[in-house]
Scaffold this motif. Structure first.
Motif, mmCIF file in Angstrom:
data_model
loop_
_atom_site.group_PDB
_atom_site.id
_atom_site.type_symbol
_atom_site.label_atom_id
_atom_site.label_comp_id
_atom_site.label_asym_id
_atom_site.label_seq_id
_atom_site.Cartn_x
_atom_site.Cartn_y
_atom_site.Cartn_z
ATOM 1 N N GLN A 198 -35.885 -49.757 -37.136
ATOM 2 C CA GLN A 198 -36.771 -49.337 -38.227
ATOM 3 C C GLN A 198 -38.233 -49.554 -37.850
ATOM 4 O O GLN A 198 -39.082 -48.697 -38.116
ATOM 5 C CB GLN A 198 -36.417 -50.097 -39.507
ATOM 6 N N ARG A 199 -38.529 -50.681 -37.215
ATOM 7 C CA ARG A 199 -39.907 -50.941 -36.782
ATOM 8 C C ARG A 199 -40.361 -49.936 -35.728
ATOM 9 O O ARG A 199 -41.553 -49.641 -35.606
ATOM 10 C CB ARG A 199 -40.027 -52.375 -36.233
ATOM 11 N N GLU A 200 -39.395 -49.401 -34.975
ATOM 12 C CA GLU A 200 -39.705 -48.416 -33.935
ATOM 13 C C GLU A 200 -39.654 -46.978 -34.471
ATOM 14 O O GLU A 200 -39.724 -46.021 -33.699
ATOM 15 C CB GLU A 200 -38.713 -48.557 -32.768
ATOM 16 N N ASN A 201 -39.499 -46.832 -35.790
ATOM 17 C CA ASN A 201 -39.439 -45.498 -36.410
ATOM 18 C C ASN A 201 -38.305 -44.655 -35.823
ATOM 19 O O ASN A 201 -38.464 -43.451 -35.599
ATOM 20 C CB ASN A 201 -40.770 -44.757 -36.249
ATOM 21 N N ALA A 202 -37.167 -45.299 -35.569
ATOM 22 C CA ALA A 202 -36.047 -44.613 -34.920
ATOM 23 C C ALA A 202 -34.956 -44.254 -35.924
ATOM 24 O O ALA A 202 -34.856 -44.838 -37.002
ATOM 25 C CB ALA A 202 -35.473 -45.500 -33.813
ATOM 26 N N HIS A 203 -34.150 -43.290 -35.541
ATOM 27 C CA HIS A 203 -33.054 -42.823 -36.395
ATOM 28 C C HIS A 203 -31.751 -43.525 -36.038
ATOM 29 O O HIS A 203 -31.472 -43.774 -34.865
ATOM 30 C CB HIS A 203 -32.849 -41.321 -36.200
ATOM 31 N N PHE A 204 -30.946 -43.816 -37.067
ATOM 32 C CA PHE A 204 -29.609 -44.334 -36.773
ATOM 33 C C PHE A 204 -28.614 -43.995 -37.879
ATOM 34 O O PHE A 204 -28.970 -43.818 -39.037
ATOM 35 C CB PHE A 204 -29.630 -45.846 -36.500
ATOM 36 N N THR A 205 -27.381 -43.867 -37.442
ATOM 37 C CA THR A 205 -26.248 -43.636 -38.333
ATOM 38 C C THR A 205 -25.310 -44.821 -38.163
ATOM 39 O O THR A 205 -25.378 -45.533 -37.157
ATOM 40 C CB THR A 205 -25.554 -42.299 -37.993
ATOM 41 N N ILE A 206 -24.477 -45.059 -39.152
ATOM 42 C CA ILE A 206 -23.532 -46.179 -39.080
ATOM 43 C C ILE A 206 -22.149 -45.695 -39.514
ATOM 44 O O ILE A 206 -22.013 -45.066 -40.567
ATOM 45 C CB ILE A 206 -23.973 -47.349 -39.996
ATOM 46 N N HIS A 207 -21.133 -45.980 -38.696
ATOM 47 C CA HIS A 207 -19.759 -45.729 -39.129
ATOM 48 C C HIS A 207 -19.495 -46.611 -40.349
ATOM 49 O O HIS A 207 -19.531 -47.835 -40.250
ATOM 50 C CB HIS A 207 -18.767 -46.117 -38.033
ATOM 51 N N ALA A 208 -19.236 -46.004 -41.489
ATOM 52 C CA ALA A 208 -19.014 -46.776 -42.717
ATOM 53 C C ALA A 208 -18.184 -45.950 -43.690
ATOM 54 O O ALA A 208 -18.325 -44.733 -43.766
ATOM 55 C CB ALA A 208 -20.342 -47.159 -43.365
ATOM 56 N N GLY A 209 -17.321 -46.642 -44.433
ATOM 57 C CA GLY A 209 -16.530 -45.944 -45.442
ATOM 58 C C GLY A 209 -15.429 -45.092 -44.847
ATOM 59 O O GLY A 209 -15.056 -44.072 -45.418
ATOM 60 N N GLU A 210 -14.900 -45.521 -43.693
ATOM 61 C CA GLU A 210 -13.744 -44.836 -43.109
ATOM 62 C C GLU A 210 -12.528 -45.745 -43.253
ATOM 63 O O GLU A 210 -11.629 -45.493 -44.027
ATOM 64 C CB GLU A 210 -13.997 -44.505 -41.633
ATOM 65 N N GLY A 211 -12.528 -46.873 -42.512
ATOM 66 C CA GLY A 211 -11.420 -47.806 -42.578
ATOM 67 C C GLY A 211 -11.629 -48.887 -43.619
ATOM 68 O O GLY A 211 -10.748 -49.714 -43.856
#
Length: 359
Positions: A198-211
């Motif tokens: 976040q401090r680097e203004n970068a994008h990310f996704t997180i595996h969530a809500g599957e298992g």
């Protein structure tokens, strides 16, 4: 617009946000690379052919267990430990996506899983990029491909991988992800990596809500600041459908919809891991009707014996979707890509809309 034919679905431009490099190998490539390094492949109960091996992968993944599903990666990861092998797999990935009509793809993998034979993390990323570059060049520029670097949630290298993603930010890497078994490994374990990104203004996704359910999604968004949800299928647990058909959204589901947080949905994969019982009963139907930011993805093309064409066609068959619905999914995905705004807009206006109009 009308209900598309299978051929029209195949020809339609597609955008893929959730695809695992180590989950999309060609069976013949696994056989070739295994022979080179002496890796023992599973017994297929007869002659080992690309077809029989492909069938073994699909059947091993049809167990309804995420943990069992993840075991199959032992074989694909084992043959991706040299730069040449990784480059071949990456190049063939692009070739297969181009053949499937994909115009933009973000392909993810965990660099930390490809260093057992002495490659550095940096060399792994370089090998993948070399393969992507070769595939894109061979396509005549018909596709744009970016890497997503994944950290394994049960390991402790997420900060290292996040820094690697930033180091490669302008050289083919679009963002960061964490993956692996959700239960017992909450995303908040990797908070330092997410705060750094976040401090680097970068994008990310997180595996969530599957298992795992709503707590995993809540943590991914409200604690970690995820731009997108990998799968996110269990957001349906916060949606109540009344006996009269009325729908009420809980606070988390409302937030996800209001903020247009993209859901990287992978229907066929969800059937294999038990997150849904059939395509017709998959939450994607209701979530689409409620106009969440739904995108359609493959997850693991080898393990699910699938493609973007197959995923979209199954939705057409289950829900009667029109060409306009498929365009909506595609533009949703392009809007949600970790690509600069002007480049996203160019693909929407120069490729997706004209090619859908031509159908």
């Amino acid at each position: 617009m009308t209900t598309p034919t299978l051929d029209q679905v195949r020809r339609a431009p597609k955008v893929l946000l959730h695809d695992h490099l180590d989950g999309g190998l060609r069976p013949q490539t696994i056989i070739d690379l295994s022979a080179e390094i002496g890796h023992a492949l599973p017994s297929v109960g007869g002659d080992l052919t690309a077809e029989s091996l492909g069938t073994w992968f699909r059947e091993a993944c049809d167990s309804g267990s995420l943990e069992r599903y993840l075991e199959t990666f032992d074989h694909t990861v084992a043959v991706m430990q040299t730069a040449d092998a990784i480059t071949r797999v990456a190049r063939e990935c692009v070739e297969d996506l181009v053949a499937d009509g994909v115009v933009y793809a973000e392909v993810r993998y965990a660099p930390e899983q490809h260093v057992s034979q002495g490659l550095s993390l940096d060399e792994v990323v370089a090998a993948v990029q070399a393969g992507f570059d070769e595939g894109v060049a061979a396509s005549g520029g018909r596709i744009v491909v970016r890497q997503l670097l994944t950290a394994m949630r049960h390991q402790a290298r997420s900060m290292e991988i996040a820094e690697l993603a930033i180091a490669w930010r302008d050289r083919g890497v679009a963002g960061f992800d964490i993956a692996g078994a959700e239960a017992g490994y909450p995303p908040t374990r990797h908070l330092d990596a997410f705060e750094y990104l976040q401090r680097e203004n970068a994008h990310f996704t997180i595996h969530a809500g599957e298992g795992f359910g709503l707590p995993s999604i809540w943590q991914a968004i409200q604690w970690c600041g995820a731009d997108r949800l990998g799968h996110g299928v269990r957001i349906i647990d916060d949606v109540t459908v009344g006996a009269d058909g009325s729908v009420e959204l809980g606070p988390l589901a409302s937030y996800v919809r209001d903020k247009r947080i993209p859901l990287e949905m992978c229907p066929t994969s969800n059937l294999q891991t038990g997150a849904a019982t059939s395509i017709a009963e998959h939450p994607i139907g209701l979530l689409t009707k409620l106009r969440f930011r739904v995108t359609v993805n493959t997850d693991n093309r080898l393990m699910s014996q699938t493609s973007m064409t197959n995923e979209m066609w199954r939705l057409v068959e289950a829900f009667g979707y029109q060409t306009s619905d498929l365009q909506w999914f595609t533009i949703n995905a392009m809007k949600s890509a970790f690509l600069p705004f002007d480049e996203r807009l160019a693909i929407i206006n120069d490729r997706i809309k004209p090619e859908y109009a031509a159908l």
